[in-house]
Design a protein around this motif. Sequence first.
Motif, PDB file in Angstrom:
ATOM      1  N   LYS A   1      -3.485   7.851  -8.198  1.00 37.43           N
ATOM      2  CA  LYS A   1      -2.063   8.099  -7.942  1.00 37.43           C
ATOM      3  C   LYS A   1      -1.305   6.790  -7.777  1.00 37.43           C
ATOM      4  O   LYS A   1      -0.232   6.591  -8.361  1.00 37.43           O
ATOM      5  N   GLU A   2      -1.874   5.871  -6.998  1.00 38.32           N
ATOM      6  CA  GLU A   2      -1.211   4.597  -6.741  1.00 38.32           C
ATOM      7  C   GLU A   2      -1.045   3.801  -8.043  1.00 38.32           C
ATOM      8  O   GLU A   2       0.009   3.242  -8.321  1.00 38.32           O
TER       9      GLU A   2
ATOM     10  N   GLN B   1      -2.367  14.347  -6.719  1.00 36.32           N
ATOM     11  CA  GLN B   1      -1.767  14.161  -5.387  1.00 36.32           C
ATOM     12  C   GLN B   1      -2.798  14.234  -4.255  1.00 36.32           C
ATOM     13  O   GLN B   1      -2.468  13.944  -3.108  1.00 36.32           O
ATOM     14  N   ASP B   2      -4.051  14.603  -4.584  1.00 32.21           N
ATOM     15  CA  ASP B   2      -5.063  14.764  -3.528  1.00 32.21           C
ATOM     16  C   ASP B   2      -5.614  13.401  -3.112  1.00 32.21           C
ATOM     17  O   ASP B   2      -5.570  12.421  -3.858  1.00 32.21           O
ATOM     18  N   GLU B   3      -6.186  13.381  -1.892  1.00 34.52           N
ATOM     19  CA  GLU B   3      -6.694  12.144  -1.299  1.00 34.52           C
ATOM     20  C   GLU B   3      -7.809  11.520  -2.129  1.00 34.52           C
ATOM     21  O   GLU B   3      -7.912  10.293  -2.233  1.00 34.52           O
ATOM     22  N   ALA B   4      -8.640  12.382  -2.718  1.00 39.49           N
ATOM     23  CA  ALA B   4      -9.806  11.882  -3.464  1.00 39.49           C
ATOM     24  C   ALA B   4      -9.383  11.009  -4.655  1.00 39.49           C
ATOM     25  O   ALA B   4     -10.145  10.153  -5.110  1.00 39.49           O
ATOM     26  N   HIS B   5      -8.181  11.257  -5.166  1.00 41.91           N
ATOM     27  CA  HIS B   5      -7.708  10.485  -6.335  1.00 41.91           C
ATOM     28  C   HIS B   5      -6.536   9.577  -5.954  1.00 41.91           C
ATOM     29  O   HIS B   5      -5.693   9.269  -6.787  1.00 41.91           O
ATOM     30  N   SER B   6      -6.501   9.137  -4.693  1.00 41.12           N
ATOM     31  CA  SER B   6      -5.349   8.345  -4.228  1.00 41.12           C
ATOM     32  C   SER B   6      -5.195   7.043  -5.005  1.00 41.12           C
ATOM     33  O   SER B   6      -4.081   6.592  -5.266  1.00 41.12           O
ATOM     34  N   HIS B   7      -6.336   6.435  -5.414  1.00 45.93           N
ATOM     35  CA  HIS B   7      -6.257   5.170  -6.160  1.00 45.93           C
ATOM     36  C   HIS B   7      -5.635   5.407  -7.554  1.00 45.93           C
ATOM     37  O   HIS B   7      -4.899   4.572  -8.070  1.00 45.93           O
TER      38      HIS B   7
END
Length: 601
Positions: free
Chosen positions: A60-61, A52-58
């Motif tokens: 997550k998407e 859920q963190d920004e660094a792993h947003s891709h």
Amino acid sequence: NSFVTRTNTCGELRSAHVGQKVTLYGWVQYQRQGLFLVLRDFQGLTQVIIPQDEAHSHVKELLSSAPLESVLRVTGTVSPRPLGQENPKMPTGDIEVKAETAEILNSCKKLPFEIKDFIKKSEALRMQYRYLDLRSSRLQSSLRLRSRLVMRMREYLCNLHGFVDVETPTLFKRTPGGAKEFLVPSREAGKFYSLPQSPQQFKQLLMVGGLDRYFQVARCYRDEGSRPDRQPEFTQIDIEMSFVDQAGIQRLVEGLLQHSWPEERGSIMTPFPSMTYEEALAEYGTDKPDTRFGMKIVDISDVLRGSNIHFVQNALSHPHGSIRAICIPQGVRYLTNKDLESLKDSAKSQFNQEIMEIICRPDGSLKSLLTKFLGEKEQSELIQALNMQEDDVVLLAAGEHKQVCSALGALRLLSANLLEAAGLALRDPAAFHFLWVVDFPLFLPKAENPTELESAHHPFTAPHPSDASLLYSDPTKVRSQHYDLVLNGNEVGGGSIRIHSAEQQRFVLEKVLKEDSEVLSHLIEALEFGAPPHGGIALGLDRLISLIVDAPSIRDVIAFPKSFRGRDLMGNAPDYVTPEELEPYHIQVSWPLEEKEAKKN
């Protein structure tokens, strides 16, 4: 995980793997609100936490948008599930994998049905999309069990007992008698191959060739049209041995099944019980008795012989006349009047057999149209002969012995189904009751012309040693050295000791069966060159596996089965071919009128 780029399967991670970095490959089974998904492969399921963190947003998407049944690669770290969130129903339920990188290897379009065992799907749809149906845990489990069982059979036969695994031809020639065979055109005008319904002739020729012990996982073909729970192509465990008798084959098969039997299905006891064909017919009304429950057919001819009941006396006045009955336990409690009428209607429509019912009242007296013709002594003897208890229902039939037994045998099975549907536990679904049926007749009257004979098994079966002389004087009275293996009322194997005398084989074909022996001249000639005594058996692998896994149909244990009508719904076979493709085979299609019109339109 050898030879592949994953570190683990989706079914093997446990608490001992916590902290390890793993790479998993599999299909998306389930995804929930972008928080986690369940990844599935052949071995099981693993819960994957979507970061859920920004660094792993891709990541997550990608994981949140992956359609169900898409193929993913996920790399992440194994973590223990939070306290209270463990899933004891999943082998991997104590852990989860926190995804760090992921890739969609192949996206899945909209599915024709959900890949879940509990979702009901029509069989036609399952067969049209068989490659999707194969992803179900039920089919995966059945096919893997089948593979293990066959491997254990090979081990037992080849490694422990010196059998030779030989592949026999698929293209051969027509065999007289038996099931209809598929024809394959050749480039020689008017000449056709046949697909063998079994490797019968080849395995006998291998014995003439001195191989001594043959075995094959054999593909067999029968053009039997629309027969329920049959396949035009099927698999059998095919076995032949030289210098063996019936007892030797039976011991071999018992050892083979005991060695290869799946551990999770319990153990099977040997030797298997044995029963003659006549005993099976008299007590169960069939040559493949289900011995998991009682309700045997009882001969009550002597009890009623002194009565003045017209239909009883009429039946007993004929040479093969018989009065028999089955006792349905607790029939009053579990069967409705409609059920009893349906049983009687079934006997009438299938066997042209009238059925009388007798009910045992709570006070021990009998209720029936027959009781007014029976004295107290006869009623008491009837209760004793059938071991009748309170609320039991007896179905009684009078007439020709075989017809009466066959009708009551069918009613026995129908009654068992009705009792179980009403809640009476009769047959243990986890029980496996094997049985040998022996001493079959060598010949039976042809259904379409009872004055002519056909082989009860096949024309290569040897007569019983005690009846060998009758072969030449009264072949209808000859018993055979044919034996069937029955499991829970289903035939799972059949075999025989073979004729190894050319003279006897020619006599059976020409004089008894009135067949042209020239078609089998190669086999008859081979028997003249020092053929050893030999015998064998074939086990129906598809049927055996379906019974072991309790599948509703043999189609559920075959990777790519044909439909009820013998069609491949996935590949749309059989299919048309062009006149140009038929030309080398000297064949022209004569179209039925309605098909000509359909093709025009």
